[in-house]
Design an enzyme around this catalytic site. Structure first.
Site, short mmCIF file in Angstrom:
data_model
loop_
_atom_site.label_atom_id
_atom_site.label_comp_id
_atom_site.label_asym_id
_atom_site.label_seq_id
_atom_site.Cartn_x
_atom_site.Cartn_y
_atom_site.Cartn_z
N ASP A 166 19.75 2.18 -35.26
CA ASP A 166 19.85 2.00 -33.81
C ASP A 166 21.01 1.03 -33.55
O ASP A 166 20.90 -0.17 -33.81
CB ASP A 166 18.53 1.43 -33.29
CG ASP A 166 18.60 1.07 -31.81
OD1 ASP A 166 19.67 1.27 -31.20
OD2 ASP A 166 17.59 0.57 -31.27
N GLN A 203 22.78 -2.23 -29.62
CA GLN A 203 23.33 -3.58 -29.40
C GLN A 203 24.52 -3.86 -30.29
O GLN A 203 25.41 -4.63 -29.90
CB GLN A 203 22.24 -4.64 -29.64
CG GLN A 203 21.10 -4.63 -28.64
CD GLN A 203 21.52 -4.98 -27.21
OE1 GLN A 203 22.55 -5.59 -26.96
NE2 GLN A 203 20.70 -4.57 -26.25
N LYS A 255 26.26 0.16 -22.35
CA LYS A 255 26.26 -1.20 -22.90
C LYS A 255 27.63 -1.56 -23.46
O LYS A 255 27.83 -2.63 -24.01
CB LYS A 255 25.21 -1.33 -24.02
CG LYS A 255 23.77 -1.24 -23.52
CD LYS A 255 22.83 -1.64 -24.63
CE LYS A 255 21.43 -1.10 -24.46
NZ LYS A 255 20.69 -1.72 -23.39
N HIS A 279 13.58 -2.10 -30.91
CA HIS A 279 13.37 -1.74 -29.51
C HIS A 279 12.31 -0.63 -29.50
O HIS A 279 12.20 0.13 -30.46
CB HIS A 279 14.70 -1.21 -28.95
CG HIS A 279 14.69 -0.90 -27.50
ND1 HIS A 279 14.36 0.33 -27.01
CD2 HIS A 279 15.00 -1.66 -26.43
CE1 HIS A 279 14.46 0.32 -25.68
NE2 HIS A 279 14.84 -0.88 -25.31
N CYS A 338 11.66 -4.83 -23.75
CA CYS A 338 11.30 -3.54 -24.37
C CYS A 338 11.26 -3.65 -25.89
O CYS A 338 11.63 -2.70 -26.61
CB CYS A 338 12.23 -2.41 -23.93
SG CYS A 338 12.38 -2.25 -22.17
N1 C6P Z 1 17.94 -2.42 -24.47
C1 C6P Z 1 17.89 -4.47 -23.19
O1 C6P Z 1 17.92 -5.11 -22.14
P1 C6P Z 1 18.95 2.81 -23.48
O2 C6P Z 1 18.00 2.15 -22.53
O3 C6P Z 1 18.52 4.18 -23.87
O4 C6P Z 1 20.37 2.73 -23.04
O5 C6P Z 1 18.93 1.90 -24.81
C2 C6P Z 1 17.73 1.71 -25.51
C3 C6P Z 1 17.87 0.62 -26.53
C4 C6P Z 1 17.74 0.94 -27.86
N2 C6P Z 1 17.91 0.01 -28.81
C5 C6P Z 1 18.19 -1.26 -28.53
C6 C6P Z 1 18.38 -2.24 -29.64
C7 C6P Z 1 18.32 -1.66 -27.19
O6 C6P Z 1 18.60 -2.93 -26.92
C8 C6P Z 1 18.14 -0.70 -26.16
C9 C6P Z 1 18.21 -1.10 -24.73
C10 C6P Z 1 18.10 -2.98 -23.13
O7 C6P Z 1 17.74 -5.00 -24.29
C11 C6P Z 1 17.24 -2.32 -22.11
S1 C6P Z 1 15.54 -2.37 -22.49
#
Ligand code: C6P
Length: 399
Positions: free
Chosen positions: A190, A193, A216, A113, A353
């Site tokens: 990270d 997910q 999430k 991401h 993203c």
């Molecule tokens: N992915 C998706 O629709 P935040 O936005 O800070 O809560 O999470 C960021 C993030 C970091 N790593 C991974 C693997 C992610 O999937 C995400 C967020 C969302 O896939 C929003 S772009």
């Protein structure tokens, strides 16, 4: 119906087919109730007041830190609350940057991401360090064999996702961490997910840092967690300065509290932190291993059904869990997504993203159905029916 009372969005939208939990899961009634409890019964600041209500709020806040720590098999002092996975990943990258020098190498992958790779692009540009990408195999998997090819004595940081938000495949992080540690490299995982879908034991994985988001995993928005192995975490300098993170402040210098508090400057996300423990308790009650099994089965069911439709290209693999990326060949995912929306199916379309992996797939974006514990086979059947309709609608343009 099983989840009708637990998730008010389901109750209020009985026909909704929600397949966008990868972006943000639905929120639990018990989480909302707990936020309400804070705001209506003891909605004051934490760690500052010398009166009963502030003690109650502070205890509730710190209790969540304990619940999160137990959930990950970590120590309480290893848990930092942030405003999301993005801010947790930026925090650790910026704090680590002090220790990065010219010629050092940082390993990452095109599965990342943007929040897991862009902070290191900045560090490399500023410090003259090198960003090295682990090559993926043909299916888009990150393998230990390929990791070995890029790991060197110059590797200082390994920043990798535990689960791709586009392909849904997992990284063999335990084996990778073992190898990285042999070179004294720091591993930043990270988990945005992965943590919602699978039991994560940070001691077993041995990663140095793990970042994820509460929203999430049935919890409130605006809240994330940075886990850090205490010795590593406490050795980092904070990147934000202000209230409650300091000890002694003099005219030209100040001292900081120990971790985790030195990383929580200013009034924190009090209601969100307090309520987050309800989400974790719920996930534990449902059993993370069962959640993984359920999400994996539905994911594979969706993949197989989609693959059987003429004109559909599926990018997910047999190891994907919770995420199914696909396209109607030759049709822009934003155009295709309108058909799903008309049928009350919520999914995501675009690069999610994570442009590096969509570029690797050779597309500008994908349709993405993401699955969680409240989904069932009927949701997937509706996705399939809508995909058949979409293919029929776009049949003249399908290539
Ligand atoms: N992915 C998706 O629709 P935040 O936005 O800070 O809560 O999470 C960021 C993030 C970091 N790593 C991974 C693997 C992610 O999937 C995400 C967020 C969302 O896939 C929003 S772009």
């Amino acid at each position: 119906m099983r989840y009708y009372d637990d998730f008010p969005v389901i109750k209020n939208n009985p026909d909704l087919v929600y397949l966008d939990s990868g972006a943000s899961s639905l929120k639990l009634q018990s989480v909302i109730d707990k936020m309400n409890e804070y705001y209506t019964k003891y909605g004051v600041n934490v760690h500052r007041g010398v009166y009963q209500l502030s003690y109650i709020a502070s205890d509730e806040y710190e209790e969540t830190r304990e619940v999160v720590a137990k959930f990950l098999n970590a120590k309480t002092k290893e848990i930092v609350f942030t405003s999301g996975a993005t801010s947790a990943l930026n925090l650790v990258a910026r704090s680590l940057s002090e220790h990065i020098n010219e010629g050092d190498e940082i390993i990452t992958s095109v599965l990342e991401h943007h929040s897991s790779v862009m902070p290191y692009q900045e560090i490399c540009k500023n410090k003259g360090a090198k960003l090295i990408y682990v090559p993926l195999d043909k299916k888009g998997n990150l393998t230990v064999e390929n990791f070995k090819k890029v790991l060197t004595d110059k590797t200082k940081v390994v920043a990798l996702t535990l689960m791709s938000n586009v392909l849904g495949n997992t990284t063999p992080i335990k084996e990778i961490t073992k190898l990285a540690h042999e070179k004294n490299a720091i591993v930043v995982a990270d988990g945005a997910q992965a943590v919602p879908h699978m039991k994560i034991d940070v001691k077993d994985l041995d990663v140095d840092y793990l970042a994820f988001s509460a929203h999430k995993m049935l919890g409130p928005t605006g809240l994330g967690v940075l886990y850090g192995k205490y010795k590593e975490l406490n050795s980092l300098n904070p990147i934000e300065f202000g209230g409650d993170m300091n000890d002694n402040v003099e005219l030209y210098d100040s001292t900081f509290k120990e971790a985790p508090y030195k990383f929580e400057a200013g009034t924190p996300k009090i209601a969100e932190v307090i309520a987050f423990k309800e989400a974790i308790k719920y996930l534990e009650k449902q059993d993370l291993n069962k959640i993984y099994e359920h999400d994996y089965e539905l994911t594979q069911y969706a993949i197989n059904k989609l693959k059987a439709i003429d004109g559909v290209e599926v990018y997910a693999t047999e190891s994907s869990c919770g995420i199914v990326s696909f396209n109607i060949k030759g049709i822009h995912p934003h155009d295709a997504s309108t058909i799903y929306d008309e049928k009350g199916i919520a999914l995501r379309a675009g690069h999610h993203c994570a442009q590096l992996i969509t570029k690797w797939l050779g597309v500008t974006g994908t349709l993405r159905a993401s699955i969680y514990l409240y989904n069932d086979y009927s949701d997937i059947d509706k996705l399939i029916e809508a995909t058949v309709v979409a293919c029929e609608y776009f049949k003249e343009w399908i290539i």
